[in-house]
Design a protein around this motif. Structure first.
Motif, PDB file in Angstrom:
ATOM      1  N   THR A   1       7.098   8.387   9.954  1.00 40.81           N
ATOM      2  CA  THR A   1       6.374   7.405   9.222  1.00 40.81           C
ATOM      3  C   THR A   1       6.565   6.062   9.650  1.00 40.81           C
ATOM      4  OG1 THR A   1       5.471   6.878   6.941  1.00 40.81           O
ATOM      5  CG2 THR A   1       7.638   7.410   7.210  1.00 40.81           C
ATOM      6  N   ARG A   2       5.576   5.074   9.155  1.00 42.14           N
ATOM      7  CA  ARG A   2       6.094   3.655   9.573  1.00 42.14           C
ATOM      8  C   ARG A   2       7.328   3.354   8.400  1.00 42.14           C
ATOM      9  NH1 ARG A   2      -0.099   2.510   8.467  1.00 42.14           N
ATOM     10  NH2 ARG A   2      -0.866   4.092   9.840  1.00 42.14           N
TER      11      ARG A   2
ATOM     12  N   SER B   1       2.462  -1.604   5.283  1.00 42.96           N
ATOM     13  CA  SER B   1       2.347  -0.805   6.282  1.00 42.96           C
ATOM     14  C   SER B   1       1.206  -0.578   7.073  1.00 42.96           C
ATOM     15  CB  SER B   1       2.184   0.740   5.476  1.00 42.96           C
ATOM     16  OG  SER B   1       1.796   1.855   6.188  1.00 42.96           O
TER      17      SER B   1
ATOM     18  N   LEU C   1       9.535  -1.944   4.621  1.00 45.43           N
ATOM     19  CA  LEU C   1       8.242  -2.057   4.004  1.00 45.43           C
ATOM     20  C   LEU C   1       8.341  -2.693   2.735  1.00 45.43           C
ATOM     21  CD1 LEU C   1       6.100   1.125   4.732  1.00 45.43           C
ATOM     22  CD2 LEU C   1       5.825  -0.806   6.096  1.00 45.43           C
TER      23      LEU C   1
ATOM     24  N   ASP D   1       4.289   4.397   3.364  1.00 39.21           N
ATOM     25  CA  ASP D   1       3.369   4.796   4.432  1.00 39.21           C
ATOM     26  C   ASP D   1       2.663   6.032   4.135  1.00 39.21           C
ATOM     27  OD1 ASP D   1       1.424   4.975   6.572  1.00 39.21           O
ATOM     28  OD2 ASP D   1       3.081   5.848   7.986  1.00 39.21           O
TER      29      ASP D   1
END
Length: 231
Positions: free
Chosen positions: A123-124, A162, A224, A230
Motif C-alpha cells: 500500500t502507499r 494518498s 500519510l 490508502d
C-alpha cells in the motif's frame, strides 16, 4: 500451481503506447530514470518498488526500461480506469485475501520471459520498506527470476495525501537498483523459504533505497497525513 493455464495479460498497448505515454507525462513532470543499464535486457524479472504515491504504478509500467505487468489492487479495476488497466496488461490483485489467480498470471508472464511488477509494502505510505510482504520473494523463488529494485522519489509531495499528485513540473526520480539474484527452489517451497528470502530481499532493497537517497540528495515524503490510509 500451473501458470500455463492462466490468461496472458494484454501486451500491445503496454509496449506500443509507452513512447506516447512518456511524452505526455513529461509534459507535466520532470521524470528521470537513473541506472537503466542495471535492468536485465532480456529474460524474466521481478520488479519490486517502494510505494509512496498514486502514480507509482503507471510510472513503473511506462518508464521502467522494459514493459512491466504490475500487480495492481483489484479496486482500481472496478472504476472507469479498469478497461484501460486491463488493456495495458496490468494484473488485478486482491490484497486482502490469498489470490492464486493473480499469482498464476504473474508466473506465466515470468515463465514467458517478461517482467512483473510488485509493491512489497502492499500500500502507499512513507516508502521506507519497513512493511514488506513476501510476494516478490515467492515469485523469485518459483522462477529464479532476478528481483530488480526500483526506488520512487518525488511521486508524492511531503504531507500529500494518498491520492494526491505531485505539483506540476516536480522532479520524479526512478532509480534502478542492483538486481538481487535468487536461485529457484523446487516444490515444495516452505513458508520459511519465503520468509528468509523476503527478509534478505528487504535488506537489499533498503540498502538500494539508502544509496538512491544519497545519490539524488532527496528524501522520502514521510507518512500519510494523520488518520489517512490508502484504500
Amino acid at each position: 500451481m500451473s501458470a500455463h493455464r492462466a490468461p496472458r495479460p494484454a501486451r500491445r498497448l503496454l509496449v506500443g503506447g509507452r513512447p506516447t505515454a512518456r511524452w505526455l507525462i513529461r509534459r507535466r513532470w520532470d521524470v528521470r530514470v537513473r541506472h537503466a543499464e542495471r535492468f536485465p535486457a532480456t529474460g524474466p524479472a521481478v520488479v519490486a518498488a517502494n510505494h509512496i504515491g498514486f502514480v507509482d504504478g503507471p510510472l513503473m509500467a511506462i518508464f521502467a526500461p522494459r514493459p512491466v505487468h504490475a500487480l495492481t489492487k483489484i479496486e482500481m479495476f472496478k472504476g472507469p480506469l479498469g478497461p484501460f488497466l486491463r488493456a495495458s496488461g496490468q494484473i488485478p490483485l486482491d490484497r486482502d485475501h490469498t489470490d492464486p489467480g493473480a499469482v498464476r498470471i504473474a508466473l506465466r508472464v515470468l515463465h514467458e520471459g517478461d517482467a512483473v511488477g510488485v509493491f512489497p509494502e502492499g500500500t502507499r505510505g512513507p516508502g521506507d520498506l519497513e512493511t514488506f510482504r513476501g510476494g516478490a520473494a515467492y515469485l523469485a523463488l518459483v522462477t529464479g527470476a532476478p528481483v530488480v529494485p526500483l526506488t520512487f522519489l518525488g511521486s508524492r509531495d511531503p504531507g500529500g495525501s494518498s491520492g494526491s499528485l505531485p505539483r506540476k513540473r516536480a522532479r520524479i526520480d526512478i532509480v534502478v537498483g542492483e538486481p538481487y539474484v535468487v536461485d529457484a527452489v523446487p516444490w515444495p517451497r516452505t513458508r520459511e523459504n519465503v520468509r528468509l528470502t523476503s527478509a534478505a530481499l528487504r535488506d537489499h532493497m533498503q540498502q538500494q533505497l539508502a544509496v538512491a537517497l544519497d545519490e539524488t540528495g532527496r528524501s522520502l515524503p514521510g507518512p500519510l497525513p494523520q488518520g489517512e490510509r490508502d484504500e
